[in-house]
Each structure stands twice: as C-alpha cells, then as structure tokens.
Design a protein around this motif. Structure first.
Motif, PDB file in Angstrom:
ATOM      1  N   GLU A 169      53.177  -2.454 -26.607  1.00 16.50           N
ATOM      2  CA  GLU A 169      52.952  -1.941 -27.954  1.00 16.50           C
ATOM      3  C   GLU A 169      52.205  -2.967 -28.815  1.00 16.50           C
ATOM      4  OE1 GLU A 169      53.702   1.176 -29.179  1.00 16.50           O
ATOM      5  OE2 GLU A 169      53.963   1.487 -27.023  1.00 16.50           O
ATOM      6  N   PRO A 170      51.459  -2.505 -29.815  1.00 16.62           N
ATOM      7  CA  PRO A 170      50.750  -3.440 -30.698  1.00 16.62           C
ATOM      8  C   PRO A 170      51.713  -4.386 -31.405  1.00 16.62           C
ATOM      9  CG  PRO A 170      49.927  -1.212 -30.989  1.00 16.62           C
ATOM     10  CD  PRO A 170      51.146  -1.097 -30.139  1.00 16.62           C
ATOM     11  N   GLN A 171      51.282  -5.621 -31.561  1.00 18.10           N
ATOM     12  CA  GLN A 171      52.032  -6.626 -32.314  1.00 18.10           C
ATOM     13  C   GLN A 171      51.133  -7.212 -33.383  1.00 18.10           C
ATOM     14  OE1 GLN A 171      53.631  -8.570 -28.327  1.00 18.10           O
ATOM     15  NE2 GLN A 171      54.590  -9.507 -30.097  1.00 18.10           N
ATOM     16  N   GLU A 172      51.738  -7.631 -34.493  1.00 22.06           N
ATOM     17  CA  GLU A 172      50.966  -8.251 -35.553  1.00 22.06           C
ATOM     18  C   GLU A 172      50.883  -9.758 -35.317  1.00 22.06           C
ATOM     19  OE1 GLU A 172      50.538  -7.893 -40.380  1.00 22.06           O
ATOM     20  OE2 GLU A 172      52.551  -8.117 -39.548  1.00 22.06           O
ATOM     21  N   VAL A 173      49.687 -10.305 -35.423  1.00 26.58           N
ATOM     22  CA  VAL A 173      49.480 -11.740 -35.302  1.00 26.58           C
ATOM     23  C   VAL A 173      48.799 -12.243 -36.564  1.00 26.58           C
ATOM     24  CG1 VAL A 173      49.320 -11.639 -32.786  1.00 26.58           C
ATOM     25  CG2 VAL A 173      47.228 -11.507 -34.142  1.00 26.58           C
ATOM     26  N   ALA A 174      49.087 -13.499 -36.909  1.00 16.53           N
ATOM     27  CA  ALA A 174      48.493 -14.127 -38.093  1.00 16.53           C
ATOM     28  C   ALA A 174      47.583 -15.253 -37.636  1.00 16.53           C
ATOM     29  CB  ALA A 174      49.584 -14.652 -39.016  1.00 16.53           C
ATOM     30  N   VAL A 175      46.301 -15.118 -37.916  1.00 14.81           N
ATOM     31  CA  VAL A 175      45.322 -16.141 -37.560  1.00 14.81           C
ATOM     32  C   VAL A 175      44.889 -16.854 -38.828  1.00 14.81           C
ATOM     33  CG1 VAL A 175      43.133 -16.657 -36.432  1.00 14.81           C
ATOM     34  CG2 VAL A 175      44.515 -14.713 -35.641  1.00 14.81           C
ATOM     35  N   ARG A 176      45.083 -18.143 -38.827  1.00 14.42           N
ATOM     36  CA  ARG A 176      44.695 -18.974 -39.972  1.00 14.42           C
ATOM     37  C   ARG A 176      43.265 -19.443 -39.731  1.00 14.42           C
ATOM     38  NH1 ARG A 176      47.973 -22.922 -43.256  1.00 14.42           N
ATOM     39  NH2 ARG A 176      46.526 -24.540 -43.935  1.00 14.42           N
ATOM     40  N   LEU A 177      42.298 -18.881 -40.492  1.00 12.81           N
ATOM     41  CA  LEU A 177      40.912 -19.294 -40.310  1.00 12.81           C
ATOM     42  C   LEU A 177      40.657 -20.661 -40.915  1.00 12.81           C
ATOM     43  CD1 LEU A 177      40.893 -16.068 -40.092  1.00 12.81           C
ATOM     44  CD2 LEU A 177      38.473 -16.270 -40.666  1.00 12.81           C
ATOM     45  N   GLY A 178      41.216 -20.932 -42.084  1.00 13.10           N
ATOM     46  CA  GLY A 178      41.053 -22.228 -42.712  1.00 13.10           C
ATOM     47  C   GLY A 178      40.583 -22.127 -44.150  1.00 13.10           C
ATOM     48  N   HIS A 179      40.423 -23.274 -44.777  1.00 12.15           N
ATOM     49  CA  HIS A 179      40.047 -23.363 -46.189  1.00 12.15           C
ATOM     50  C   HIS A 179      38.528 -23.432 -46.352  1.00 12.15           C
ATOM     51  CE1 HIS A 179      44.270 -24.615 -46.588  1.00 12.15           C
ATOM     52  NE2 HIS A 179      44.156 -24.307 -47.866  1.00 12.15           N
ATOM     53  N   ILE A 180      38.035 -22.796 -47.393  1.00  7.32           N
ATOM     54  CA  ILE A 180      36.620 -22.859 -47.747  1.00  7.32           C
ATOM     55  C   ILE A 180      36.481 -22.821 -49.261  1.00  7.32           C
ATOM     56  CG2 ILE A 180      35.844 -21.698 -45.647  1.00  7.32           C
ATOM     57  CD1 ILE A 180      35.343 -19.180 -47.410  1.00  7.32           C
ATOM     58  N   SER A 181      35.276 -23.135 -49.721  1.00  7.36           N
ATOM     59  CA  SER A 181      34.856 -22.771 -51.075  1.00  7.36           C
ATOM     60  C   SER A 181      33.419 -22.289 -50.956  1.00  7.36           C
ATOM     61  CB  SER A 181      34.954 -23.954 -52.035  1.00  7.36           C
ATOM     62  OG  SER A 181      34.581 -23.535 -53.341  1.00  7.36           O
ATOM     63  N   ARG A 182      33.230 -21.012 -51.255  1.00  7.83           N
ATOM     64  CA  ARG A 182      31.917 -20.383 -51.039  1.00  7.83           C
ATOM     65  C   ARG A 182      31.658 -19.357 -52.124  1.00  7.83           C
ATOM     66  NH1 ARG A 182      27.525 -21.313 -47.456  1.00  7.83           N
ATOM     67  NH2 ARG A 182      26.324 -19.389 -47.203  1.00  7.83           N
ATOM     68  N   LEU A 183      30.461 -19.385 -52.700  1.00  9.20           N
ATOM     69  CA  LEU A 183      30.025 -18.319 -53.583  1.00  9.20           C
ATOM     70  C   LEU A 183      29.168 -17.369 -52.756  1.00  9.20           C
ATOM     71  CD1 LEU A 183      30.083 -17.310 -56.545  1.00  9.20           C
ATOM     72  CD2 LEU A 183      27.821 -18.364 -56.798  1.00  9.20           C
ATOM     73  N   PHE A 184      29.724 -16.194 -52.469  1.00  4.52           N
ATOM     74  CA  PHE A 184      28.972 -15.158 -51.763  1.00  4.52           C
ATOM     75  C   PHE A 184      28.152 -14.390 -52.802  1.00  4.52           C
ATOM     76  CE2 PHE A 184      32.638 -16.034 -49.067  1.00  4.52           C
ATOM     77  CZ  PHE A 184      32.059 -16.122 -47.809  1.00  4.52           C
ATOM     78  N   ARG A 185      26.864 -14.406 -52.628  1.00  2.00           N
ATOM     79  CA  ARG A 185      25.969 -13.841 -53.631  1.00  2.00           C
ATOM     80  C   ARG A 185      25.902 -12.315 -53.564  1.00  2.00           C
ATOM     81  NH1 ARG A 185      24.844 -17.315 -57.768  1.00  2.00           N
ATOM     82  NH2 ARG A 185      23.999 -19.303 -57.012  1.00  2.00           N
ATOM     83  N   LYS A 186      25.633 -11.725 -54.720  1.00  2.00           N
ATOM     84  CA  LYS A 186      25.436 -10.283 -54.812  1.00  2.00           C
ATOM     85  C   LYS A 186      24.416  -9.831 -53.770  1.00  2.00           C
ATOM     86  CE  LYS A 186      23.737  -6.738 -58.032  1.00  2.00           C
ATOM     87  NZ  LYS A 186      23.257  -6.489 -59.418  1.00  2.00           N
ATOM     88  N   GLY A 187      24.754  -8.760 -53.041  1.00  2.00           N
ATOM     89  CA  GLY A 187      23.852  -8.200 -52.048  1.00  2.00           C
ATOM     90  C   GLY A 187      24.131  -8.648 -50.626  1.00  2.00           C
ATOM     91  N   CYS A 188      24.826  -9.771 -50.459  1.00  2.00           N
ATOM     92  CA  CYS A 188      25.174 -10.184 -49.089  1.00  2.00           C
ATOM     93  C   CYS A 188      26.392  -9.386 -48.620  1.00  2.00           C
ATOM     94  CB  CYS A 188      25.438 -11.683 -49.024  1.00  2.00           C
ATOM     95  SG  CYS A 188      27.073 -12.197 -49.578  1.00  2.00           S
ATOM     96  N   ARG A 189      26.677  -9.451 -47.332  1.00  2.00           N
ATOM     97  CA  ARG A 189      27.836  -8.756 -46.764  1.00  2.00           C
ATOM     98  C   ARG A 189      28.753  -9.750 -46.067  1.00  2.00           C
ATOM     99  NH1 ARG A 189      25.332  -4.585 -42.856  1.00  2.00           N
ATOM    100  NH2 ARG A 189      23.709  -6.196 -42.714  1.00  2.00           N
TER     101      ARG A 189
END
Length: 578
Positions: free
Chosen positions: A490-510
């Motif tokens: 059966e499906p199980q929930e896992v927690a993946v810690r990607l890490g810390h960032i500081s990023r300004l994602f600009r309008k129009g990017c995805r």
C-alpha cells in the motif's frame, strides 16, 4: 593604532602538550605590544604553515588581526603534519581543543580570552571544542561547516555523501595519513594502499564506481571509513542528539554558510540551536551570514549563473574581526542578526531572526494525471518508473563537491535537460507565475509512494523553468527509505527534505519538481535488495518499480517557505495553493 610589521613576533614549532602527553605543533604570532592580549586560535588538519589553508579559506587576514592587538595561533591537529599522535577525524578534537585553550590561557601573552576561527573541518574543531565548554572560550566563527558530523556531514537523509567523503580522503586526508602510517604497515598492505591512492587521484570517478564501497583496500588507506560507512552506524545516526550540548556554552557564534555548500543544512541547524539559548528581546550575540557560495568557491559564479558583483561584496575577514571585537567586549554586535543573499534578484537582505518571521508555508499539490503542480485538488492517479541502481540518475549540480575543492562551477544551479530526458525521472511542472515569488527557508516534499523493493531511495529536486523552457536545478535532497511491513504494497507517505534556499522566482517562470530514486555519485547507490549499500556488490543490485500517488487519499505535495512581503496581490497565495 596600527603596529608595524617589524615589531610583530613569531614563535614557531611550539609544542603544546595534551592531557595524554601528545604534543601538538603550534605557531604563535604576537602583536606589537608587551601587554597580554586576546588570542585567535585555529586548529587545522591542512598544514598550519600554508597561507591557503590557514588564511584564505578561513577568512581571516593575520596581519590585520595582529594590527588590532590580537595574537594569532595556528596548530596542526593531532596526527597531522608536525603534530604527534594518530589522526582519526573528529575523535579527539573536543579534548585537544579544550587543552589547547587551557594552555594558551596560562601563557603570559594571553589575557584569558580566546576565540576560534576557520572553515570546513577547521570549523568542526571549533564546534567540538565548544562541546567541552572550556573556560575562556568567548567566541567561535565556524564557516562553511556543520555541527553534527554524521547527518549533515557524512550522511544526508540516511544516504552516504559518497563523492564528498571519498574526495575528502583522496584530496586532503589520505596522502598525509598514509605517510604517517606507512612505516607500520606490512609491505603488501603498504603497496596496495599506495596503488589505490594513486589510482583514485588519477580518476576520482573510479573511486565512486568501486563496489563494494567499503572493502579492505579502502580501509587500509583510511581506517576511519570502517566506522563511517558501517550500516549500523549510518542507521543509528538518525536517532542521535540534536546539539543539546550547545546550550551549555555562552560563547558567541558567527555562523557563515553558503546556499550551494555541502554543509549548509548543518550550518543553519547550528545557528538555530545557538539562537535558542537566548530569550526573545534579550542580549543575543549570535549572527548568521548565508551567501550564495559553494564549498571552496566564495565567488560570484555558481553553477551556470553569474550572480553579480554583490555575491562577493561581504568582507568576511573584516566581519569576523568586528564580531570578535564585540564578543570579547561582551557587547551585542551592531550587525543584523541574519544576512542572506537572494538569488534571482542577486541582492543581500537582513532579517531579525531565522526562520524569517514573515514567511509562511505554501503547498503545491502534485497531480499524477497531468504531471502538474498547483492549488486545485489532484485527481486520483499514479505515475511510475523503473529504478535501476546500476544505471543511476547522475548528479547534476546542487550542494555538491564534484569533482573537488575550488570547482564550484559543478555545484549550484545547472541545466537539467539531460536529467529530465530520462525515463526514470518524473517531473511535475506548475503554471507560469503571475507575480514575483520569494522562497526563503526550508523546502520539503511529502510524497505518497510505493516500491516493489524492500528498500530504496527517494530523491526530489526543485527547479526553475525559464521562458525559453530551460530548467535549472535550485535545491535537492534524498531519503533512504524502507517499506513498512505493516503497509505491505500500500502507498506510504514519505518526507523528503530538499534543503534551504533563498530565491526570487520571477514573474512568468514556472516551478518544477523532479522525483527519482538516485543521485549518483553525490550519494551512494541503494542496491534495492536489502543488502547494506556500502557492502553491496554489483550482483546485489536489483531493479524496482517505483510509484508516486496523488489525489484526496494521497495528497503528495511540495512545501515552500514563501515570504509574504515579496508580492502585493493576495490572490497569488491562492494561485500557489495556500
């Protein structure tokens, strides 16, 4: 008043005794004064005489410090270069650091106050000395380092930081360590260790590909790997303490990290634990600086991005001395509590605390039927891929150390086209952003998954997709996972810690999220057969079917720390899936 170079004195090759009688070689620079003065101490395994190791990467200019009335002391750690004893990383740094501080405080040139400085392992020697809470240690300035030396140093999410550990041995620890031990090894072991080191230095990738990872030959070269790569030690690391010993000390901490540094998670963890010693609103001497830097590369080029001249404008040697001035005078520094560099806008920012007080968590829902990220409820669906650990997903940027020191162009944001073209990487992509979006803090993913294997890895990477369709990796993480016997298939929930960032994602990017089951050679390969990864041979590796689920019953999601002041329109929160 600045003192002239001619009046500065050097006491070199001084023997400093440890409690067990071992003597550590130490060089002492004394300023132009006959009065007792504060001491700045560095304890290094990278040769005390070399300016590169003792000054450049440690962000302290000795002449400037001497001119301000500090004595500067640099010591070879136990078993390294001039010092006696056997070198086992981390093992005696706490007691040796405390003994050295005690010895310094008895010298006529010391006024009783000591501070410590340095980067990487030289940061570890500071933190471990702090663990003994020696009298007179007033401040430490650990840079590009971490406080725990299992998780966040050797391991990440239960996986082994393979490339870093092996490169550390090959580039920095192995040659001198072998030289120290060579006379005590039998002739056959001596030649085998020499031959292995030569081979690995000629082709580091040969080191990453070796199976099993842990064998007699690598142990002869670096005996401590027997403990570091022991499967029981790795498993037990998750249950160890969370730096409670930091609370015993009142020494001030200046923690310097880099968003693309291998140790950034541990740097932030250390600051958070140090900060917790003080009540809100009271005297608080600790400070945090996070630049865009990678390990050994504190410059304005990270990955494929030029971050502008601002990326390297902070004068870390001057910041460190000002911090020591404050700490040794028992006053709070005038600088902001937190300063961090934000990529995307390529600007520095100040904050009164960490995590940022004006950030909130925003969840982006995964939809496996459309391979999308968004705010609307996802359909009940799943997406699958085949994971083959003999054909792992290659490392492409991130907080890595490939192939080694001063090659930061291989870490940080790099193009993901080759990774996303693979059939064992699943990607989920959001709609173009309607406004600029600042993401500063810890990025996480909670995924509902299943696997045909009893044990496997789950990796996740947050990417930015530009107007041209190009995808750049921003931050990534891993979780070594074992299927619950109760859950069965059966499906199980896992927690993946990607890490810390500081990023300004600009309008129009995805925004884009990659999901896979390997990131090699940054992390070791999971054979998926239940055999301990560091002991597995090629014949132990098996393929596995991996599946990710979405829908009301299985709400897989990406969780972002969004700074609420980074946009004006409240509907942006709704569009992102608050």
């Amino acid at each position: 008043m600045m003192h002239t170079q001619s009046t500065i004195r050097l006491l070199d090759n001084i023997d400093v005794p440890m409690r067990d009688g071992v003597r550590l070689k130490t060089d002492i620079w004394l300023p132009a004064t006959e009065e007792p003065c504060p001491v700045l101490l560095q304890r290094t395994p990278y040769r005390r005489e070399t300016p590169f190791g003792s000054q450049y990467i440690s962000a302290l200019e000795f002449q400037t410090a001497l001119g301000r009335g500090y004595a500067v002391v640099v010591q070879d750690t136990r078993g390294r270069y001039g010092s006696e004893g056997d070198f086992t990383p981390f093992q005696t740094e706490a007691s040796d650091g405390a003994d050295t501080i005690g010895w310094l405080r008895m010298q006529p040139f010391c006024n009783g106050s000591v501070a410590m400085f340095g980067a990487s392992y030289v940061g570890a020697t500071q933190i471990l000395a702090l663990a003994e809470n020696p009298e007179g240690l007033k401040a430490i300035a650990p840079q590009l380092t971490t406080a725990r030396h299992g998780e966040t140093w050797m391991y990440r999410g239960g996986a082994v930081e393979l490339a870093f550990i092996l490169l550390w041995v090959i580039e920095s620890l192995g040659p001198d360590h072998l030289q120290h031990r060579i006379a005590f090894l039998p002739a056959d072991m001596r030649e085998r260790a020499r031959a292995l080191l030569q081979t690995l230095r000629e082709s580091p990738h040969a080191a990453f590909e070796r199976l099993p990872v842990l064998d007699d030959a690598i142990i002869e070269l670096a005996p401590y790997l027997a403990d570091w790569l022991d499967s029981k030690a790795i498993a037990g690391e998750r249950n160890r303490d969370r730096l409670e010993w930091v609370e015993k000390s009142r020494a001030a901490l200046l923690v310097v990290g880099g968003w693309n540094d291998i140790f950034v998670e541990g740097s932030i963890e250390l600051f958070e634990k140090a900060r917790s010693r003080w009540s809100r609103g009271e005297y608080m001497p600790d400070r945090l600086i996070i630049g865009p830097w990678s390990h050994g590369n504190p410059t304005d080029w990270q990955g494929r991005e030029w971050l502008g001249y601002a990326a390297s404008t902070i004068d870390l040697p001057e910041e460190t001395l000002r911090f020591f001035d404050s700490a040794l005078e028992d006053r709070e520094p005038a600088s902001p509590v937190v300063r961090y560099f934000r990529s995307g806008s390529n600007t520095w920012h100040a904050a009164p605390d960490w995590p940022l007080p004006d950030s909130i968590e925003v969840s982006l829902i995964l939809d496996c039927s459309r391979f999308s990220l968004g705010s609307t409820p996802a359909e009940q669906a799943s997406a699958s891929f085949i994971s083959d650990p003999l054909k792992p997903v290659p490392t492409a940027g991130g907080a890595t150390f490939l192939p080694g020191l001063l090659l930061g162009r291989n870490s940080g944001p790099v193009d993901q086209a080759a990774i996303e073209a693979r059939d064992d990487v699943v990607i989920f992509t959001g709609q173009p952003l309607g406004e600029d979006l600042e993401v500063t803090g810890l990025v996480r993913a909670r995924l509902w998954v299943s696997s045909s294997a009893a044990s496997c890895d789950w990796t996740a990477r947050l990417c930015e997709v530009g107007a041209d369709g190009g995808s750049s990796g921003i931050v990534d993480g891993i979780l070594r996972w074992s299927r619950s016997r109760q859950a069965g298939g059966e499906p199980q929930e896992v927690a993946v810690r990607l890490g810390h960032i500081s990023r300004l994602f600009r309008k129009g990017c995805r925004l884009r999220l990659q999901i896979a089951s390997s990131n090699f050679p940054r992390f070791d390969r999971n054979p998926q057969s239940g055999i301990p990864p560091t002991l597995a041979r090629a014949s132990d590796f098996i393929r596995a079917e991996q599946r990710i689920f979405s829908g009301e019953a299985f709400p897989s999601r990406l969780i972002l720390p969004v700074v609420t002041t980074s946009y004006a329109q409240a509907e942006t929160l709704s569009a992102l899936g608050r």
